[in-house]
Design an enzyme around this catalytic site. Structure first.
Site, PDB file in Angstrom:
ATOM      1  N   VAL B  77      31.374   5.263 -18.810  1.00 19.46           N
ATOM      2  CA  VAL B  77      31.416   6.589 -18.188  1.00 19.46           C
ATOM      3  C   VAL B  77      32.319   7.479 -19.033  1.00 19.46           C
ATOM      4  CG1 VAL B  77      32.107   7.855 -16.117  1.00 19.46           C
ATOM      5  CG2 VAL B  77      31.103   5.563 -15.910  1.00 19.46           C
ATOM      6  N   CYS B  78      31.825   8.638 -19.418  1.00 19.38           N
ATOM      7  CA  CYS B  78      32.628   9.546 -20.245  1.00 19.38           C
ATOM      8  C   CYS B  78      33.900   9.933 -19.493  1.00 19.38           C
ATOM      9  CB  CYS B  78      31.829  10.803 -20.584  1.00 19.38           C
ATOM     10  SG  CYS B  78      32.836  12.020 -21.468  1.00 19.38           S
TER      11      CYS B  78
END
Lengths: 120, 130, 102
Positions: B77-78
């Site tokens: 997940v960024c």
């Protein structure tokens, strides 16, 4: 690892959704990994590059300074369509960064040269 | 083939994440390697353990976890996209002095460098968005 | 397996009401490319939209799961190849790269 050339496509006007900033962040990150990055501005995305934007009163982050700084990251291959410039009565001189204006058929040939295309 | 996925979609509109999940299952079944699934933009809002899914709706995040468990998927997940949307792991929770960490266990917060690595390490990058 | 003979796989997931999106996609097409219609994009496998896409002279695919979900299985143009998820993955591998239009 094989060399990979990356093309990022912008399609939205300034101060719209987060895709412009998200795409720009990918450009900077990939450049830091020595991936050659080129940018293509389609349709309304050209409007992000107009000179003289004074957006402080909007209280929204303006990406124009990041676009201006791209050359420092060796991201200097920026493309847009001649037809989009005509539509908005703009010339490349009206833009804040150096862009190459190309035709639709040149764009199609250009895209062939890339290994990966991200189009958010 | 080595494939990575970039997911850029809201869980509340469209079906991009479902399509990506089916694509991933099919690719794994065909013997391809999924190097990484990178969650970016609005997608990350849904990767919160605080969300409550109506009983008649599908838990897409849970399905990713099932797949991660059975096939050792790397679900990234960024971190910038997550933190600005209030999706924090314990480290970010402590760093920003927030009340709770809520990133779903099994997903990892990391930077866009992980997307760059996915591009370099994979034969194909597929984007699923809306 | 990495020696793909095909070029770019264009993946469209919106209806043809998104005219700029379709125009952009069409402008980037070259021989050797193909179009896959997924999600709401499968509506373009019917009627006049399908005729317009077939005129582009590239292979046209549509995801059968999305066609069935929308109740349009009987309206799909016979020149469109209806594909399952496995074939979608195979196409993604056969073509050198993909561009998602959404």
């Amino acid at each position: 690892m094989a060399d990979k050339k990356l093309l990022l496509i912008f399609r939205n006007p300034p101060f719209s959704d987060s895709s412009n900033k998200d795409t720009l962040d990918i450009a900077l990150a990939c450049s830091a990994f020595d991936i050659p990055v080129s940018l293509l501005f389609l349709h309304d995305a050209v409007l992000q590059l107009i000179k003289g934007q004074q957006s402080q009163a909007l209280q929204q982050k303006n990406l124009i300074n990041t676009f201006k700084a791209l050359a420092m990251y060796d991201i200097d291959q920026l493309f847009l369509l001649e037809s989009d410039l005509r539509r908005f009565a703009l010339s490349t001189a009206d833009l804040t960064v150096n862009c190459q204006a190309i035709s639709e058929s040149e764009m199609a040939t250009l895209i062939r040269q890339f290994d990966t295309v991200i189009n958010l | 083939m080595i494939i990575s996925l970039l997911i850029y979609a809201s869980q509340n509109s469209g079906q991009a994440e479902q399509t990506a999940l089916r694509f991933t299952r099919s690719a794994l079944a065909q013997g391809h390697k999924i190097h990484r699934v990178f969650f970016y933009g609005e997608t990350v809002s849904g990767i919160s353990s605080l969300k409550v899914i109506p009983r008649d709706e599908i838990d897409i995040t849970g399905q990713w976890l099932d797949l991660a468990e059975s096939d050792d998927l790397d679900l990234v997940v960024c971190i910038a996209a997550a933190v600005r949307r209030g999706v924090l792991d314990q480290q970010e929770c402590d760093r920003h002095n927030r009340v709770a960490a809520n990133l779903v266990a099994g997903f990892n917060l990391s930077g866009l460098g992980q997307l760059a690595d996915a591009i370099l390490s994979s034969d194909r990058l597929l984007t699923f968005g809306n | 397996m990495s020696d793909s003979i095909f070029e770019t796989l264009h993946i469209i997931n919106k209806t043809s009401s998104h005219t700029a999106l379709y125009a952009d996609c069409f402008n980037t097409l070259l021989p050797g490319d193909a179009i896959v219609l997924i999600e709401s994009g499968v509506f373009s496998a019917c009627g006049q939209q399908a005729n317009d896409l077939l005129k582009l002279q590239v292979p046209l695919y549509a995801l059968v799961i999305d066609i069935q979900a929308r109740g349009i299985a009987d309206s799909i143009n016979s020149q469109v190849s209806c594909i399952d998820d496995d074939t979608f993955v195979s196409l993604a591998c056969q073509y050198k790269k993909s561009i998602s239009w959404f």
